[in-house]
Motif scaffolding. Structure first.
Motif, PDB file in Angstrom:
ATOM      1  N   GLY A 283      15.327   1.248  32.067  1.00 28.45           N
ATOM      2  CA  GLY A 283      14.986   0.417  30.918  1.00 28.45           C
ATOM      3  C   GLY A 283      16.136  -0.304  30.256  1.00 28.45           C
TER       4      GLY A 283
ATOM      5  N   LYS B 203      13.172  -1.076  27.418  1.00 26.72           N
ATOM      6  CA  LYS B 203      11.774  -0.880  27.828  1.00 26.72           C
ATOM      7  C   LYS B 203      10.993  -0.174  26.723  1.00 26.72           C
ATOM      8  N   GLN B 204      11.590   0.850  26.118  1.00 28.85           N
ATOM      9  CA  GLN B 204      10.936   1.554  25.014  1.00 28.85           C
ATOM     10  C   GLN B 204      10.809   0.643  23.802  1.00 28.85           C
TER      11      GLN B 204
ATOM     12  N   ARG C  47      10.445  -2.613  23.743  1.00 35.30           N
ATOM     13  CA  ARG C  47       9.332  -3.538  23.972  1.00 35.30           C
ATOM     14  C   ARG C  47       7.993  -2.833  23.740  1.00 35.30           C
ATOM     15  N   LYS C  48       7.863  -1.617  24.237  1.00 38.20           N
ATOM     16  CA  LYS C  48       6.618  -0.858  24.072  1.00 38.20           C
ATOM     17  C   LYS C  48       6.324  -0.621  22.587  1.00 38.20           C
ATOM     18  N   VAL C  49       7.345  -0.242  21.834  1.00 41.52           N
ATOM     19  CA  VAL C  49       7.176   0.022  20.405  1.00 41.52           C
ATOM     20  C   VAL C  49       6.745  -1.242  19.667  1.00 41.52           C
TER      21      VAL C  49
ATOM     22  N   THR D 115       5.274  -3.860  20.920  1.00 45.88           N
ATOM     23  CA  THR D 115       3.928  -4.239  21.353  1.00 45.88           C
ATOM     24  C   THR D 115       2.876  -3.441  20.583  1.00 45.88           C
ATOM     25  N   GLU D 116       3.123  -2.132  20.403  1.00 51.07           N
ATOM     26  CA  GLU D 116       2.186  -1.301  19.644  1.00 51.07           C
ATOM     27  C   GLU D 116       2.143  -1.730  18.180  1.00 51.07           C
TER      28      GLU D 116
END
Length: 597
Positions: free
Chosen positions: A354, A514-515, A517-519, A521-522
């Motif tokens: 990531g 990567k984390q 982006r995930k955070v 997005t949520e």
């Protein structure tokens, strides 16, 4: 005996009534058992059969295991002829060790999954001597029908929490398990005595470790001079020279860099770019007691090159398409990758998952050849290795070939495929000149090398570049957030509040970009326009914990955050909803570093 049998029948009757949806009979079960049954019901635990969670890699709890090893061995000899099992768990109820000399009991424990790697927390198997003692942080005896799950009613379990002698943090639990028919209060007394022996050993080891580390730290300060840092799991020391030389931001970065090697048993060197522009070399060496127990590490910090504040300011920043970041650490990596591309030197990028290895390579390719051929072949997608290798061969054989070939996650290849790939690379280098070769690059995690990769693949690549983890260039975080939000929310404007950004800066970001982006997005699902505040962030961002949480810990943290949100930050109501005591939820909020409303 008759009285005990009658009492056992009453408990079983109370359990059946409770499982049918009623309340336990008044006086039939102890208050702590009834409270545990209520928590087990809220966790939706199945009442008949054990379904314990298995943890593939439990936290080793080195101090606990080192201290307990000899005690468990001695106690096992003392009870060698008794149907009693000794179990040691981590603070989350994961079984780290089990000693039992009775074959019949051992077989039944295996069937009940009370064995190494399985989690006996209440949230996994309901009321039991391990999980309930951890939940209440007090010695607990659970016997027969007091267990929530039917498979466990044949056992009697006495669990005693073990706390760290310096911090009082829960580090594990000692449990004695026997047949329910043989269990009496003496089992809990014996478990208490055994746990005390383990804690006494921990005191000895902790005291010795701290003394050893302090002695080595003082010796280094007196004889080596310069900036010195010493640390172990519980203690961090900085000398005056370090505190006067580096400001708070630099000190934070230094600690983050050292954290990656602070548990290492061998020397290590780390090059760090600090927010102030200084580049320093961190020389780490471990320290050991006379009994060869790990005591911590000493770090000497020395300037590596002239500080960037004295460099010419007209040097242009490195800009790669799709790549975001302007910190000295990140720009240096970008420049190295771009230089390698321009020289057509084959390259290996290493780093944690990531961190942006593929993004860097793609950006370097587009910077040099905006319309050039680019092919990414990911070993993770190689369902048929022969087909994957054929695709690699086609890319290498294409003539003329001045494009870019990215071989992603090559550490996942089987050894036979690594050898075949090495042969193809050798043939490509031998049959063509540099001007007609593709730019071949590989990516892999820093710690995923195999002997075959080191021996057969790496010799074909002149350079290996380490891509830093996000926590090592946190000054790029605001730029990354803005860039990612722009990608996530194309049709509207989203931004992060100052409060939320400050919270982001405190997080360790083990999953890197990567984390992130995930955070984001949520968070964008919760608020699609305007300003994203702390309350819009997912639970994993509402707590600050520098170590990586287990799956069970993350689920527990998320449940607490959700309960606090539901009850507007009221801890008492959140605890009641979760079936926790007030003391427990306060302890867990502090332990997870949860930031409530």
């Amino acid at each position: 005996m008759t009285s005990r049998s009658a009492s056992g029948r009453a408990v079983l009757q109370a359990r059946e009534l409770f499982l049918e949806g009623g309340s336990a009979l008044d006086g039939a079960v102890r208050d702590e058992i009834r409270a545990s049954w209520l928590r087990s019901r809220q966790h939706s635990i199945g009442a008949e059969h054990v379904q314990a969670t298995y943890v593939e890699r439990a936290d080793p709890q080195t101090l606990l295991r080192d201290s307990a090893m000899s005690v468990l061995r001695d106690v096992a000899q003392e009870i060698a002829n008794e149907p009693v099992a000794l179990l040691l768990t981590d603070p989350h109820g994961v079984v780290l060790d089990r000693v039992c000399g009775d074959r019949g009991l051992t077989q039944h424990l295996d069937r009940a999954q009370l064995s190494l790697g399985f989690t006996y927390a209440e949230s996994s198997v309901g009321t039991n001597g391990i999980g309930t003692a951890i939940e209440t942080r007090s010695p607990t005896l659970v016997t027969g029908g007091e267990h929530f799950v039917g498979d466990l009613c044949q056992f009697g379990c006495a669990g005693v929490p073990i706390v760290h002698p310096l911090t009082s943090a829960l580090v594990g639990l000692l449990d004695l398990t026997s047949w329910a028919r043989d269990t009496n209060p003496m089992l809990l007394g014996y478990a208490r005595a055994t746990a005390r022996r383990i804690q006494d050993r921990m005191v000895e080891r902790t005291s010795l470790s701290e003394v050893t580390l302090v002695r080595e730290y003082l010796w280094t300060c007196q004889h080596a001079g310069g900036s010195v840092l010493a640390l172990n799991g519980e203690l961090t020391m900085m000398n005056a020279h370090l505190q006067q030389t580096f400001d708070a931001a630099d000190q934070t970065t230094l600690l983050a860099c050292v954290a990656d090697v602070s548990e290492a048993r061998r020397t290590a060197t780390v090059i760090a770019d600090l927010p102030s522009g200084q580049v320093v070399r961190l020389g780490y060496r471990p320290t050991f007691t006379e009994q060869n127990a790990f005591a911590g590490g000493i770090v000497q910090i020395k300037p590596q090159v002239a500080t960037r504040t004295h460099e010419p300011r007209h040097v242009p920043a490195v800009r790669l398409p799709g790549v975001v970041g302007a910190s000295p650490t990140w720009e240096r990596v970008c420049q190295k990758v771009l230089d390698s591309q321009r020289r057509s030197e084959w390259l290996v990028l290493e780093g944690e998952p990531g961190v942006g290895k593929l993004t860097l390579l793609t950006g370097a390719h587009r910077a040099a050849h905006p319309t050039g051929h680019l092919r990414v072949l990911d070993a993770a997608d190689a369902y048929d290795i022969d087909v994957w290798l054929d695709e690699v061969a086609e890319e290498l054989d294409a003539q003329p070939n001045t494009g870019t070939l990215i071989l992603r996650r090559v550490h996942l290849l089987p050894e036979s495929a690594v050898s075949s790939l090495a042969g193809m690379l050798l043939e490509c280098q031998g049959n063509t000149g540099i001007a007609t070769q593709p730019w071949v690059t590989m990516t892999m995690p820093s710690a995923a090398h195999s002997a075959t990769i080191d021996a057969e693949l790496l010799p074909h690549f002149p350079h290996t570049i380490a891509v830093p983890a996000l926590r090592h260039h946190m000054d790029d975080l605001p730029r990354l957030v803005a860039h990612l939000l722009g990608q996530i929310s194309r049709d509207s404007r989203l931004a992060l509040s100052d409060d939320a950004m400050n919270q982001f800066m405190r997080l360790p970001w083990h999953g890197n970009v990567k984390q992130l982006r995930k955070v984001l997005t949520e968070a964008a699902r919760q608020r699609r326009t305007g300003i994203i505040g702390v309350d819009d962030l997912p639970p994993e961002c509402r707590s600050v914990n520098r170590r990586r949480l287990t799956t069970m810990e993350a689920l527990e943290r998320d449940a607490i955050v959700d309960a606090l949100d539901t009850h507007d930050g009221n801890k008492d109501l959140a605890a009641e909803a979760l079936g926790m005591s007030r003391a427990t939820i306060y302890r867990k909020i502090k332990g997870f570093g949860i930031r409530s409303r």
